[in-house]
Design an enzyme around this catalytic site. Structure first.
Site, PDB file in Angstrom:
ATOM      1  N   ASP A 144      -1.102  -2.209   0.282  1.00  0.00           N
ATOM      2  CA  ASP A 144      -2.419  -1.718  -0.154  1.00  0.00           C
ATOM      3  C   ASP A 144      -3.186  -2.854  -0.840  1.00  0.00           C
ATOM      4  O   ASP A 144      -2.985  -4.021  -0.486  1.00  0.00           O
ATOM      5  CB  ASP A 144      -2.226  -0.514  -1.098  1.00  0.00           C
ATOM      6  CG  ASP A 144      -3.347   0.508  -0.986  1.00  0.00           C
ATOM      7  OD1 ASP A 144      -4.498   0.146  -1.279  1.00  0.00           O
ATOM      8  OD2 ASP A 144      -3.076   1.664  -0.617  1.00  0.00           O
ATOM      9  N   HIS A 215      -8.040   0.971  -5.171  1.00  0.00           N
ATOM     10  CA  HIS A 215      -7.414   1.804  -4.132  1.00  0.00           C
ATOM     11  C   HIS A 215      -5.889   1.806  -4.230  1.00  0.00           C
ATOM     12  O   HIS A 215      -5.241   2.863  -4.177  1.00  0.00           O
ATOM     13  CB  HIS A 215      -7.868   1.298  -2.763  1.00  0.00           C
ATOM     14  CG  HIS A 215      -7.508   2.168  -1.598  1.00  0.00           C
ATOM     15  ND1 HIS A 215      -6.279   2.110  -0.978  1.00  0.00           N
ATOM     16  CD2 HIS A 215      -8.217   3.108  -0.931  1.00  0.00           C
ATOM     17  CE1 HIS A 215      -6.259   2.979   0.035  1.00  0.00           C
ATOM     18  NE2 HIS A 215      -7.427   3.601   0.077  1.00  0.00           N
ATOM     19  N   SER A 539      -6.433   8.484   2.856  1.00  0.00           N
ATOM     20  CA  SER A 539      -5.752   7.525   1.964  1.00  0.00           C
ATOM     21  C   SER A 539      -5.092   8.225   0.782  1.00  0.00           C
ATOM     22  O   SER A 539      -4.060   7.794   0.294  1.00  0.00           O
ATOM     23  CB  SER A 539      -6.766   6.526   1.385  1.00  0.00           C
ATOM     24  OG  SER A 539      -6.928   5.410   2.208  1.00  0.00           O
TER      25      SER A 539
END
Length: 758
Positions: A144, A215, A539
């Site tokens: 990620d 994220h 996600s």
């Protein structure tokens, strides 16, 4: 403008030598060479890679070294190098090469959710009848954007020492010392050669495993974050929150930067993760639809070798929201769709006729008094047409017309950023509020910069009708609030990508659904100065399943990746919290397996599935034979000497927990094998809900097990009973007094213009 003599001579050199590389047109490619032999030394793999590059550079060792970027030598064989198109073609024909593909960019598929799924509120996360304390020995690798290690979600208070078999490292870098890792974050690496070869924007923050976008921190804390007593977003959604496996370990593989994630870096992360000793790999990212061939796709390649070594790979299905847009399609992965929970973030919209409506928002600012409301098309400016201005494009609004008013704007795209930007554009034009009509009606809450709310077409049309039929229409928008008990829930989100599988329609994708709408989790304060944030996307759904996988791995450490996937799929819920069929946003139609796979994950049931559909690496080999891979390629990929003699007649013969027959001609049978992981002596009866127009029979109709881990076969026969259009859906359940083991049935009847069923 004249051309210099030096430039001209270089151009001629290109022509005479035929050397495109001298004209700077090399690109970064992945050269994939399959599995490594068990006795093959890493140094020997590196030597082979350099020799191949030397050969295509005409024996020039220096050029070969300069072109080399990465070697993959732990989980599989191959390398990344800067090559011309001609060189890439030459190298693809060399012995031992499976595929050569360009360094493609993958996109990120950008808490109360665990309570909603039925897990306990505290950090123990215990499930009645089972102990999940062994999760301290489960390591989840996150590929990620990195991690913000100082977040309270990643503290290591009361955690035991790092598991003995861990071989990973904590890589130093910008604002990230090796000493930052702890007993929670036990490894951190970063990869940027693939990114740097393609992008020269100079915007890279933190050349290290530190997360600059948020994220990666969000996904890691969703799956495995520690308990935080008061997690909230600017006061919204306040309360205790934690990840699904809060005592599991985290290993960080930062491959994604501000603009995306590149194949070359992704494969390097997979290669290291396999060697380091992770048990689960979580990827909240994927290719654009339609996805390419399995062994020209970095995520499919990396996950194949991970699963072959017993590592589970969980990936998001994508955010395109249309039929056939599902990605991460390989049967060896768990592919996750997104749903809502029963928590919404809403703002009230008060119209001048005393009608009160509701929209989605994370904006904490509000209007203290009502103001005139107009369609943004009436505030068009300059060279923009009213139609263009209705979408509140940059510079499209006339400040004189917009000042002091609430503007009704339209939104057609899928990007959350552009929705936020529209509120900035309205603010710059002097607007005091905004109502955004989302034509796709995705239900995603946005932190607007002014009092604003998103509504769907239905409510949007009500507001426009009020404006058109009122002489001086007014509106007032209140600040966002948290609403619990939102009905119905869960719902499949409008943005979640859908089946059928565009690559192998005989394999159902997605596999499972988990919460992915308005999820609160840890964040990077480098982005927006927030410690926690609310995001939406598949996600966010993916790490919910990664957390559940960690709990399963803690309780059943010897189970294969396919056994764990089966347990998650066959125990899924098909009904919402009011026992009605799950629906799909925005139109509210009944969801089907192309929307949610096997259904909505049920963590309280996964640890005791009763029966499992197991598959081993050799079964995936037979699957690859069935879709046309030849024995030579498969030998390189797997390094075993099996032939395709034991292939499946069709890909749907893989022992998958769902059954899809995309081209049924009259009659077709599929055999499955189930393994008893429940009580030694247990009997199951088949319960069939047949797809419309299809007769379904199961032989035998009863399975009587006498011992644990006993395997039994059954055959499902589909027969056309009446004409149908498109795909039809049903289910097969094996049922006893305490357990339902359910598989989706997906069938499409072939018509005369379609191919013959194999």
């Amino acid at each position: 403008m004249g051309v210099s003599k030096k430039t001209l001579s270089l151009l001629f050199l290109c022509v005479f030598l035929g050397e495109i590389s001298l004209c700077f047109s090399t690109k970064l490619y992945v050269v994939y060479m399959g599995s490594k032999d068990s006795d093959e030394h890493q140094d020997e793999i590196l030597r082979q890679n350099h020799q191949m590059l030397t050969d295509i550079h005409g024996g020039n060792v220096e050029q070969a070294k300069t072109s080399h970027v990465y070697s993959y030598r732990h989980g599989f064989k191959g390398f990344a190098a800067k090559l011309t198109e001609k060189q890439a073609s030459e190298i693809s024909k060399m012995p031992g090469v499976v595929s050569v593909f360009p360094n493609t960019k993958r996109n990120l598929h950008t808490t109360h959710s665990w309570d909603f799924m039925g897990l306990s509120e505290d950090e123990t996360m215990e499930i009645p009848g089972f102990s999940t304390k062994n999760q301290v020995n489960v390591i989840i690798g996150f590929i990620d954007t990195g991690i913000w290690p100082e977040s309270p979600s990643f503290r290591d208070t009361n955690m035991p020492p790092v598991p003995a078999g861990w071989k990973g490292q904590c890589q130093s870098g910008e604002a990230f010392n090796a000493s930052i890792c702890n007993r929670k974050i036990i490894g951190a690496r970063y990869y940027m050669s693939g990114y740097a070869a393609e992008e020269n924007d100079g915007k890279t923050m933190f050349k290290s495993a530190r997360d600059s976008t948020g994220h990666g921190s969000h996904t890691a804390s969703t799956a495995a974050g520690r308990y935080v007593a008061d997690m909230n977003y600017k006061g919204l959604a306040s309360g205790g929150a934690r990840g699904g496996a809060p005592m599991a370990r985290i290993a960080v593989y930062k491959t994604c930067w501000s603009s995306g994630c590149y194949d070359v870096d992704l494969l390097a992360a997979f290669d290291d993760a396999i060697r380091d000793g992770v048990h689960v790999i979580s990827l909240s990212l994927g290719p654009d639809a339609p996805q390419g061939d399995y062994f020209s796709d970095a995520i499919s390649v990396g996950s194949f070798h991970a699963v072959s070594r017993g590592i589970l790979v969980v990936a998001s299905v994508g955010n395109e929201g249309t039929s056939g847009s599902a990605t991460n399609l390989a049967p060896w992965m768990i592919t996750v769709a997104a749903s809502s929970t029963d928590r919404d973030f809403t703002s009230d919209i008060l119209l001048g006729n005393r009608v009160q409506l509701m929209g989605e928002s994370l904006s904490l600012s509000q209007m203290n008094t009502s103001a005139r409301i107009i369609p943004a098309s009436e505030a068009y400016a300059g060279y923009f047409t009213p139609y263009q201005s209705s979408y509140c494009l940059d510079s499209s609004l006339n400040r004189t017309k917009a000042k002091g008013k609430v503007l009704v704007c339209r939104h057609a795209g899928s990007s959350s950023e552009s929705k936020l930007e529209k509120s900035n554009i309205v603010k710059q034009a002097g607007g005091v509020g905004m109502i955004l009509i989302d034509e796709a009606d995705k239900g995603v809450a946005i932190p607007f910069s002014i009092p604003a709310a998103t509504v769907g077409k239905k409510i949007g049309n009500k507001i426009l009708a009020y404006i058109n039929n009122t002489r001086l229409p007014t509106a007032r928008i209140l600040s966002a609030k948290t609403v619990l008990g939102a009905q119905p829930a869960p719902r499949v989100t409008a943005f979640s990508s859908r089946g059928p599988n565009s690559l192998t329609p005989e394999i159902l994708k997605p596999d499972i659904t988990a919460p992915g709408l308005n999820i609160l989790a840890a964040w990077s304060p480098a982005m927006s100065k927030l410690n926690f944030n609310i995001l939406s996307g598949t996600s966010m759904a993916c790490p919910h399943i990664s957390g559940v996988v960690a709990l399963l791995k803690a309780v059943h450490p010897s189970w294969s990746p396919s056994a764990i996937k089966s347990a998650i799929m066959t125990t899924a819920k098909l009904s919402d919290m009011h026992h009605k069929p799950i629906i799909v946003d925005p139109e509210g139609k009944r969801a089907n397996p192309f929307d949610f796979g096997s259904g909505f994950v049920n963590p309280t049931k996964v640890l005791d599935p009763g029966l499992i559909y197991d598959a081993q690496p050799e079964d995936y080999r037979a699957f690859l034979c069935s879709i046309g891979y030849d024995e030579k390629s498969l030998h390189l990929i797997t390094r075993d000497n099996r032939t395709c003699d034991q292939t499946f007649a069709s890909p749907n013969e893989l022992n998958y927990p769902s059954i899809t027959v995309p081209n049924l001609r009259n009659k077709y049978s599929v055999t499955r094998t189930v393994t008893n992981v429940g009580k030694s002596r247990s009997t199951y009866k088949a319960v069939i809900f047949a797809p419309k127009g299809i007769n379904v029979t199961v032989v035998p109709q009863r399975l009587a097990f006498t011992r644990y881990y006993q395997k039994m076969n059954f055959t499902v026969t589909f027969k056309v009973a009446a004409p149908t259009q498109g795909y039809v859906f049903g289910s097969l359940s094996w049922r006893n007094k305490r357990t339902w083991v359910t598989s989706p049935l997906v069938v499409r009847v072939a018509h005369s213009n379609m191919g013959t069923m194999v």
